[in-house]
Each structure stands twice: as C-alpha cells, then as structure tokens.
Enzyme design. Structure first.
Site: not given
Ligand SMILES: Cc1ncc(COP(=O)(O)O)c(/C=N/[C@H](C(=O)O)[C@@H](O)C(C)C)c1O
Length: 387
Positions: A81, A103, A370
């Site tokens: 992120k 968010e 990720s």
């Molecule tokens: C470690 C990890 N891997 C994958 C994701 C899925 O988000 P994408 O990569 O945008 O599909 C997430 C998504 N996390 C966001 C968050 O932390 O807020 C999610 O909950 C929202 C932004 C959509 C994540 O934390």
C-alpha cells in the site's frame, strides 16, 4: 478514464471541480522530473525498495513446483500500500493540501497513509468499520501512534464498503484542504489509473529480478490476490506485454458460494456501479452492493477495479476463487516452511500457487506477497490456533 465499458467518474456536482483539479495536478506531476526523482529517492531510502523476489525453496519442494515470492511484505509499513500512498501524499503536497483522508479495511492502507502523512507532516483521517477496528487492532494502534485520527464506522455492515462511504462523506465537507487518497485501483477516474501507475514499480522490479534469478526466463504463471485490485495491477503491469505469461487474480470464496458468504466479484458479479465508477459488482436482489465475506478484511469489497473488469472481459487475466480454509492452510504452510508469515489477503495467492503446483508439477509461479501477517496473527491464533 475508461477501461472498455468500465471506469469513468460519476461524481456529485460539488466534487467535479475537485476531481478535475486532482487529474490536472497528477498529469503535471507525472511529467515532472523533480517528482519522479523524489519518488525514486523515497522508494529507495524511506521504503527500502527494491523488495526482493525470493525463491521459496522449501515451499516449492513441498508443493512440487517452483514458487517465487515478490516480498511486498518487506516494503516499509508491511504491505504494497505504501507504494501508492507516498505518491498520493506527494500529489497532495503539490496541490497545497494539508490533510489525507481514506478508508481502510485490513488497516494496511490506513497504516500506509498515516505513514505517508507523518513523513510529509500532514494530517491524516482514516475511516474504518467497527468490525475491522476490532479484528485489525494492531494496525489501529500503529495508525494512532503515527498521529492519524481513526474514525469508527458503525452503520450498515460496519466494514469496508461503509468505511468508503463514510470517508467519501467526510471528504465532501473538506475537499478544499484535503485529498481523498483512495486505497486501491478503484473509485472515480483518475484513481484507478493513478494507483496502478504508482503500484507498477512492483511488476517492473519483479520482472527484472525474476530474469536475474533464472538467467533471462519469464514465469509461466503470475498470481496476486484481488480486493480492489491494486497489488495485482501493480504486478501485472510488469508482465502485461508478455503474452506467454499467464496472469491470475485470486478472489475470496470465503465460506462458500452462497450470497454474503464470499467476495468473488469476478466469478459471481455482473457489471454495475459503485462509489462513482463502473465495474463488475456483487449485488443483492434489489441491485444494491451485496454483503460480502472473507477471512481477509482487505478482500471483502463487493466491487473490483475497472481495469480488472476490462482484463477479465478481454481474457488477458484468469480470475479464481479460493476459500477461507485453503487460505488458512496456506497461511500456516508458508509460516512453517519458510518462516514468512503472510497477510491473510496474500495467503489467498499462496493457496492458489500451491493448488496450481499440485496440478502442474514443475511449473514456475511468481506470487505477489502483498503484505505481512503481523496484523492477523492474534486473530488467527485466537480463532484457529497456532497450526
Ligand atoms: C496486505 C494486503 N494485500 C492485499 C489487499 C487487497 O487490496 P488490493 O491489493 O487493492 O486488491 C489488502 C487490502 N487492504 C486494504 C486496507 O488495508 O485498507 C483494503 O482493506 C481496502 C483499501 C480495500 C491488503 O492489506
């Protein structure tokens, strides 16, 4: 701002000028040598990029195929992120904004935005469903330690979709001095394009590293989990021009195929509109966004990025659904065989790699890991035990 029939920007009139300003500023920045120079510096010296691609030899031996991990779990703040949050913070500073609003569900985007805000001396306001605040408590503590305000969202499903609605409402009232920093390749144009571009550093690095490790070869399979789709689009961006590389997105099948038990938008959804953009969408009988479930908070989003929706329709990416049980098994398996504890979101991609290995012994699979599992370990240990 379209990917085929998907994407666009369907905004309330009072936001049109603000989103036009965001696009204009981003277009300017994207061409600015100073911006690219500063982003490169931050990525190297603040984030610790490039993150490694690691050949998981123990997991590979156990699974029967060659599994490589792109270690976004080693990116500063613990997930991919930060790659787009630092870019969004630079954009906000360029626009003279003082505050970042977003968010979060799994809390990783919230932590990453709080990190970026602290780094640039900006305020940060994060909206988070009460359920997720409970489940991702370590990330809430981290956001607060870095000076962010965490706004609990207590209406509706009290999860990710409501957190987006709440953050959007708050942004509406302070759009002059704040930037809405969307946490994935979703939302009105230009966010899906901008976030994908910021995340593309992952795929570009990974392609180069994979070739170094294999004396110039390419992986047969590339796989990433898909919530909104940002980590997947970032990884895919490095291989989209290589037709021989099969791209795979993995969504949560959760507790099964019943409505409300999963969040497999690509498998069960249909074209719709959510949060100001057109995408594949899980809806209930009245056509409203459906309730969703995943063991991973970061994946339980009824929509999905417009570029993913387009790539599925174009047949360039295969989308798969992996359930909570297989995901949990992969979570424990990677922890035990490699000493790498993955985020529950990322464990969906690892589970697919293990399943693919079983059906295609000896194949080569590059997984976008990720994020790390620190945020999940208390929840997993308390709910399911240690192995
Ligand atoms: C470690 C990890 N891997 C994958 C994701 C899925 O988000 P994408 O990569 O945008 O599909 C997430 C998504 N996390 C966001 C968050 O932390 O807020 C999610 O909950 C929202 C932004 C959509 C994540 O934390």
């Amino acid at each position: 701002g379209y990917f085929g029939d998907f994407g666009g920007a369907f905004l309330p009139p009072e936001l049109e000028s603000h989103f036009a300003e965001i696009e204009r500023a981003w277009r300017q920045l994207a061409l600015s040598a100073d911006f690219l120079q500063e982003l490169r510096y931050i990525r190297r010296h603040y984030q610790g990029r490039p993150t490694p691609v690691y050949y998981a030899r123990n997991l590979s031996r156990e699974a029967g195929a060659h599994i490589y991990l792109k270690r976004e779990d080693l990116n500063h703040s613990g997930a991919h992120k930060l790659n787009h949050c630092m870019g969004e913070a630079l954009l906000a500073r360029h626009m003279g904004k003082k505050k970042l609003i977003a968010e979060t569900g799994a809390g990783q985007h919230g932590v990453a935005l709080a990190t970026a805000a602290a780094c640039f001396g900006m305020e940060c306001e994060i909206h988070m469903g009460e359920i997720d605040i409970e489940k991702e408590a370590p990330n809430v503590t981290r956001m607060k330690l870095m000076g962010a305000e965490v706004v609990p969202v207590s209406f509706g499903g009290r999860s990710l979709k409501e957190a987006v609605d709440s953050a959007f409402q708050s942004y509406l009232s302070q759009a002059d001095e704040a930037l809405f920093a969307i946490g994935s390749v979703v939302g009105p144009h230009p966010f899906p394009l901008m976030v994908r571009n910021f995340q593309s550093v992952v795929g570009i690095e990974a392609r180069e590293q994979y070739q170094e490790l294999t004396d110039g070869q390419l992986p047969e399979q590339v796989v990433a989990c898909v919530g909104g789709g940002s980590n997947a689009m970032g990884m895919f961006a490095g291989f989209i021009e290589d037709p021989e590389v099969q791209l795979n997105g993995v969504e949560p099948l959760g507790r099964g195929t019943e409505p409300g038990q999963h969040s497999a938008t690509m498998t069960f959804g249909k074209p719709g509109m959510l949060h100001g953009f057109k995408c594949m969408l899980l809806t209930d009988d009245e056509g409203n966004p459906a309730p969703v479930h995943s063991i991973a908070s970061g994946l339980d989003y009824p929509g999905v990025g417009p570029e993913h929706s387009y790539l599925k329709k174009a047949g360039r990416v295969a989308y798969h659904a992996i359930g909570d049980d297989e995901t949990l098994d992969a979570f424990y398996r990677l922890s035990r065989t490699e000493g790498i504890i993955p985020a529950l979101e990322s464990a969906h991609a690892v589970a697919w790699a293990v399943e693919h290995a079983r059906e295609h012994p000896g194949s080569t699979v590059l997984v976008n890991l990720s994020g790390r599992g620190d945020k999940d370990i208390d929840y997993v240990a308390r709910t399911f035990g240690h192995n």
